[in-house]
Design a protein around this motif. Structure first.
Motif: not given
Length: 107
Positions: A33-34, A85-89, A94-95
Motif C-alpha cells: 500500500l505504501l 501531508n498528502w498521505l495523512t490527508q 480529506d481529499w
C-alpha cells in the motif's frame, strides 16, 4: 499411468489457501500500500502543467502572487514533506474541495 492416477493428483498443500501468493499475511500488504501510494503521488505530481498551470496563465497575477500561492499550497516544500501531508490527508478522508458548489464528497 493415467492422468488421473494418484501420482498426478494435486496434494493438499497445493490448495489455494496454502500459497502465500493467494493469502499473504497482513504485514505484506502494508509495504504494498505504501508503494502504491508513492506511485500515485508521483503520477499526480508529474502531471503536465502542474498545480500552478491555471494560475500562471492569469495575466492579472504577478510573480509574487504566484509565489505566495505556491507557499500557501505547500508546493515550496520538499517532496517528502508534501508526500507525508498528502498521505495523512488521504488517510483522514480529506481529499480536497468538492468540484461543484454545495456538494459533499461523501454521499
Amino acid at each position: 499411468m493415467s492422468a488421473f492416477s494418484p501420482a498426478f493428483s494435486p496434494s493438499i498443500d497445493s490448495e489455494v489457501g496454502h500459497y502465500p501468493v493467494y493469502s499473504p499475511p497482513p504485514l505484506y500488504s502494508i509495504p504494498m500500500l505504501l508503494l502504491i501510494s508513492v506511485v500515485v503521488f508521483a503520477m499526480i505530481s508529474a502531471a503536465p502543467g502542474g498545480p500552478m498551470a491555471a494560475f500562471e496563465e492569469n495575466p492579472s497575477l504577478t510573480a509574487e502572487d504566484i509565489a505566495r500561492l505556491e507557499q500557501l499550497m505547500g508546493l515550496d516544500q520538499p517532496w517528502y514533506v508534501r508526500y507525508w501531508n498528502w498521505l495523512t490527508q488521504m488517510v483522514q478522508g480529506d481529499w480536497g474541495p468538492a468540484t461543484s458548489p454545495n456538494a459533499r464528497c461523501w454521499r
